[in-house]
Write a protein that holds these residues in place. Structure first.
Motif, PDB file in Angstrom:
ATOM      1  N   ASN A   1      17.958  16.860  12.543  1.00 47.34           N
ATOM      2  CA  ASN A   1      18.728  17.362  11.404  1.00 47.34           C
ATOM      3  C   ASN A   1      17.816  18.212  10.529  1.00 47.34           C
ATOM      4  OD1 ASN A   1      20.084  17.643   8.900  1.00 47.34           O
ATOM      5  ND2 ASN A   1      21.296  15.799   9.311  1.00 47.34           N
ATOM      6  N   HIS A   2      17.861  19.526  10.721  1.00 41.04           N
ATOM      7  CA  HIS A   2      16.942  20.433  10.039  1.00 41.04           C
ATOM      8  C   HIS A   2      17.060  20.349   8.521  1.00 41.04           C
ATOM      9  CE1 HIS A   2      17.234  23.095  13.913  1.00 41.04           C
ATOM     10  NE2 HIS A   2      16.507  22.004  14.100  1.00 41.04           N
ATOM     11  N   ASP A   3      18.293  20.393   8.021  1.00 39.48           N
ATOM     12  CA  ASP A   3      18.491  20.412   6.568  1.00 39.48           C
ATOM     13  C   ASP A   3      18.020  19.111   5.930  1.00 39.48           C
ATOM     14  OD1 ASP A   3      19.544  22.956   6.709  1.00 39.48           O
ATOM     15  OD2 ASP A   3      21.634  22.280   6.758  1.00 39.48           O
ATOM     16  N   ARG A   4      18.385  18.000   6.534  1.00 39.82           N
ATOM     17  CA  ARG A   4      17.986  16.712   5.960  1.00 39.82           C
ATOM     18  C   ARG A   4      16.467  16.573   5.971  1.00 39.82           C
ATOM     19  NH1 ARG A   4      19.516  10.572   8.127  1.00 39.82           N
ATOM     20  NH2 ARG A   4      18.412   9.463   6.444  1.00 39.82           N
ATOM     21  N   PHE A   5      15.843  16.931   7.081  1.00 40.06           N
ATOM     22  CA  PHE A   5      14.397  16.806   7.177  1.00 40.06           C
ATOM     23  C   PHE A   5      13.695  17.768   6.211  1.00 40.06           C
ATOM     24  CE2 PHE A   5      10.404  18.020   9.542  1.00 40.06           C
ATOM     25  CZ  PHE A   5       9.688  16.909   9.129  1.00 40.06           C
ATOM     26  N   ASP A   6      14.217  18.959   6.054  1.00 43.10           N
ATOM     27  CA  ASP A   6      13.607  19.909   5.124  1.00 43.10           C
ATOM     28  C   ASP A   6      13.642  19.369   3.696  1.00 43.10           C
ATOM     29  OD1 ASP A   6      12.375  22.620   4.978  1.00 43.10           O
ATOM     30  OD2 ASP A   6      14.021  22.973   3.576  1.00 43.10           O
ATOM     31  N   GLN A   7      14.730  18.717   3.338  1.00 44.55           N
ATOM     32  CA  GLN A   7      14.803  18.084   2.011  1.00 44.55           C
ATOM     33  C   GLN A   7      13.771  16.967   1.894  1.00 44.55           C
ATOM     34  OE1 GLN A   7      18.908  16.879   1.587  1.00 44.55           O
ATOM     35  NE2 GLN A   7      19.665  18.979   1.701  1.00 44.55           N
ATOM     36  N   GLN A   8      13.576  16.219   2.984  1.00 42.03           N
ATOM     37  CA  GLN A   8      12.564  15.165   2.962  1.00 42.03           C
ATOM     38  C   GLN A   8      11.156  15.743   2.812  1.00 42.03           C
ATOM     39  OE1 GLN A   8      13.278  12.885   6.548  1.00 42.03           O
ATOM     40  NE2 GLN A   8      14.580  11.427   5.462  1.00 42.03           N
TER      41      GLN A   8
ATOM     42  N   ILE B   1      10.986   4.787   3.022  1.00 45.36           N
ATOM     43  CA  ILE B   1       9.615   4.897   2.518  1.00 45.36           C
ATOM     44  C   ILE B   1       9.593   5.623   1.186  1.00 45.36           C
ATOM     45  CG2 ILE B   1       7.362   5.995   2.946  1.00 45.36           C
ATOM     46  CD1 ILE B   1       7.830   5.453   5.952  1.00 45.36           C
ATOM     47  N   LEU B   2      10.319   6.718   1.107  1.00 43.90           N
ATOM     48  CA  LEU B   2      10.357   7.509  -0.142  1.00 43.90           C
ATOM     49  C   LEU B   2      10.991   6.708  -1.277  1.00 43.90           C
ATOM     50  CD1 LEU B   2      11.333  10.964   1.396  1.00 43.90           C
ATOM     51  CD2 LEU B   2       9.186  10.419   0.239  1.00 43.90           C
ATOM     52  N   ALA B   3      11.902   5.810  -0.936  1.00 41.88           N
ATOM     53  CA  ALA B   3      12.553   4.984  -1.959  1.00 41.88           C
ATOM     54  C   ALA B   3      11.743   3.740  -2.290  1.00 41.88           C
ATOM     55  CB  ALA B   3      13.949   4.595  -1.478  1.00 41.88           C
ATOM     56  N   GLY B   4      10.602   3.538  -1.616  1.00 43.53           N
ATOM     57  CA  GLY B   4       9.784   2.368  -1.863  1.00 43.53           C
ATOM     58  C   GLY B   4      10.377   1.083  -1.321  1.00 43.53           C
ATOM     59  N   GLU B   5      11.227   1.205  -0.306  1.00 42.77           N
ATOM     60  CA  GLU B   5      11.928   0.028   0.237  1.00 42.77           C
ATOM     61  C   GLU B   5      11.171  -0.596   1.400  1.00 42.77           C
ATOM     62  OE1 GLU B   5      15.738   1.604   1.201  1.00 42.77           O
ATOM     63  OE2 GLU B   5      16.368   1.791  -0.894  1.00 42.77           O
ATOM     64  N   VAL B   6      10.186   0.093   1.970  1.00 42.04           N
ATOM     65  CA  VAL B   6       9.354  -0.460   3.050  1.00 42.04           C
ATOM     66  C   VAL B   6       7.885  -0.157   2.746  1.00 42.04           C
ATOM     67  CG1 VAL B   6      11.118  -0.307   4.829  1.00 42.04           C
ATOM     68  CG2 VAL B   6       9.589   1.624   4.475  1.00 42.04           C
TER      69      VAL B   6
ATOM     70  N   ALA C   1       6.253  16.155  -0.213  1.00 39.78           N
ATOM     71  CA  ALA C   1       5.245  16.972  -0.900  1.00 39.78           C
ATOM     72  C   ALA C   1       5.130  16.557  -2.362  1.00 39.78           C
ATOM     73  CB  ALA C   1       5.600  18.447  -0.778  1.00 39.78           C
ATOM     74  N   ALA C   2       6.270  16.314  -2.992  1.00 40.97           N
ATOM     75  CA  ALA C   2       6.255  15.899  -4.394  1.00 40.97           C
ATOM     76  C   ALA C   2       5.596  14.547  -4.579  1.00 40.97           C
ATOM     77  CB  ALA C   2       7.691  15.868  -4.939  1.00 40.97           C
ATOM     78  N   ALA C   3       5.691  13.695  -3.556  1.00 43.84           N
ATOM     79  CA  ALA C   3       5.098  12.353  -3.622  1.00 43.84           C
ATOM     80  C   ALA C   3       3.657  12.318  -3.107  1.00 43.84           C
ATOM     81  CB  ALA C   3       5.953  11.378  -2.813  1.00 43.84           C
ATOM     82  N   GLY C   4       3.141  13.472  -2.699  1.00 42.77           N
ATOM     83  CA  GLY C   4       1.775  13.524  -2.191  1.00 42.77           C
ATOM     84  C   GLY C   4       1.621  12.948  -0.802  1.00 42.77           C
TER      85      GLY C   4
ATOM     86  N   THR D   1       0.831  -1.191   0.000  1.00 38.03           N
ATOM     87  CA  THR D   1       0.000   0.000   0.000  1.00 38.03           C
ATOM     88  C   THR D   1       0.870   1.247   0.000  1.00 38.03           C
ATOM     89  OG1 THR D   1      -1.706  -1.166   1.248  1.00 38.03           O
ATOM     90  CG2 THR D   1      -1.817   1.235   1.230  1.00 38.03           C
ATOM     91  N   GLN D   2       0.507   2.208  -0.834  1.00 38.09           N
ATOM     92  CA  GLN D   2       1.270   3.447  -0.893  1.00 38.09           C
ATOM     93  C   GLN D   2       1.013   4.279   0.364  1.00 38.09           C
ATOM     94  OE1 GLN D   2       0.315   5.999  -4.176  1.00 38.09           O
ATOM     95  NE2 GLN D   2       1.704   7.630  -3.533  1.00 38.09           N
ATOM     96  N   ILE D   3       2.085   4.765   0.964  1.00 38.74           N
ATOM     97  CA  ILE D   3       1.966   5.619   2.136  1.00 38.74           C
ATOM     98  C   ILE D   3       1.598   7.034   1.693  1.00 38.74           C
ATOM     99  CG2 ILE D   3       3.204   6.644   4.086  1.00 38.74           C
ATOM    100  CD1 ILE D   3       2.550   3.682   4.424  1.00 38.74           C
ATOM    101  N   LYS D   4       0.542   7.579   2.311  1.00 31.86           N
ATOM    102  CA  LYS D   4       0.088   8.925   1.982  1.00 31.86           C
ATOM    103  C   LYS D   4       0.207   9.894   3.156  1.00 31.86           C
ATOM    104  CE  LYS D   4      -3.204   7.369  -1.545  1.00 31.86           C
ATOM    105  NZ  LYS D   4      -4.638   7.376  -1.972  1.00 31.86           N
ATOM    106  N   LEU D   5       0.535   9.354   4.319  1.00 31.27           N
ATOM    107  CA  LEU D   5       0.667  10.195   5.510  1.00 31.27           C
ATOM    108  C   LEU D   5       1.724   9.580   6.418  1.00 31.27           C
ATOM    109  CD1 LEU D   5      -2.325  11.583   7.636  1.00 31.27           C
ATOM    110  CD2 LEU D   5      -0.198  10.846   8.674  1.00 31.27           C
TER     111      LEU D   5
END
Length: 272
Positions: free
Chosen positions: A23-30, A267-272, A35-38, A2-6
């Protein structure tokens, strides 16, 4: 899968390290990638709203908070849900706790809409920690005279006793309260039907997101319901055994080594 949406996360002992940093910078990039992945991001904590807003001020795109263990939900400044404890019940619980030497805590607090109320003479074990967690303290002579919207009763006890005492409180007020060990020698008491899972579900439903489409992170007893309810419940490596028992995944690294951020990357890489 199932695709994670939240993605929802607890804060202390989970998202933050022992120095109460992330880690502010790393999390901000995430956040940009989410957002791009919805994928929406939600903070789900037992802490009060003002504290959470202060913690996440360095990453101001974080604007959705399930605070007070689900009793207060605010999204981009708009209140989505409030679940207060009835004042007569608040006064009854306070009176019972203060009258019983076995239940009386080091500090007893009421977390309300207009402040965190603490008796004049109560002194925490760690004054600096209290100042960190509660930036809206109001000292009062009598907690039973407080007239505010009360989301939560909170107290400090020896850490090794909190699970036993939470069970005793629930047995003493069956069907009226939900007392949960929240770690660091603290017990949170909210309305009987309220927990992070309920609050998060209310919010997700408004966005058309099902529990199966949610990933949630936590480390302590007040996270158990949330982790058990969602499609991907993630317990911290440094979490309690009771949380790990209901989790689908345990973070490979702990909160001091970006445990949440590492799994978000997976999660973003679709690995889990």
């Amino acid at each position: 899968m199932t695709q994670i949406k939240l993605i929802a996360t607890d804060v202390d002992g989970t998202f933050l390290n022992q120095q109460r940093q992330y880690n502010h910078d790393r999390f901000d990039q995430q956040l940009t990638r989410m957002a791009a992945a919805g994928i929406r991001f939600v903070v789900a904590s037992g802490n009060h709203l003002g504290h959470l807003q202060r913690v996440f001020a360095p990453t101001p795109r974080v604007q959705t908070f399930v605070a007070e263990n689900g009793a207060q939900i605010v999204d981009h400044g708009q209140t989505r849900l409030e679940t207060a404890l009835p004042l007569p019940l608040v006064h009854e619980v306070i009176t019972a706790i203060l009258a019983d030497p076995q239940l009386r805590p080091q500090v007893l607090r009421l977390s309300g809409a207009h402040g965190t109320y603490i008796p004049q003479d109560d002194q925490p074990n760690d004054a600096a920690a209290q100042s960190y967690f509660f930036n809206n303290i109001v000292r009062v002579d009598d907690l039973t005279q407080v007239n505010d919207t009360i989301y939560k009763i909170n107290g400090e006890w020896p850490n090794e006793t909190i699970r036993t005492l939470a069970a005793q409180l629930n047995a003493r007020f069956p069907g009226q309260i939900n007392a949960m060990a929240s770690g660091f020698g603290s017990i949170d008491i909210v309305a009987a039907h309220m927990n992070k899972a309920i609050g998060l579900t209310e919010l997700a439903q408004s966005w058309g997101i099902t529990p199966a489409e949610i990933a949630a992170f936590g480390d302590n007893d007040n996270d158990r319901d949330m982790l058990a309810h969602v499609g991907l419940g993630v317990a911290m490596q440094n979490g309690t055994a009771s949380v790990k028992n209901v989790a689908d995944l345990i973070t490979p690294t702990d909160n001091n080594h970006d445990g949440v951020l590492n799994v978000i990357d997976a999660i973003l890489a679709g690995e889990v």
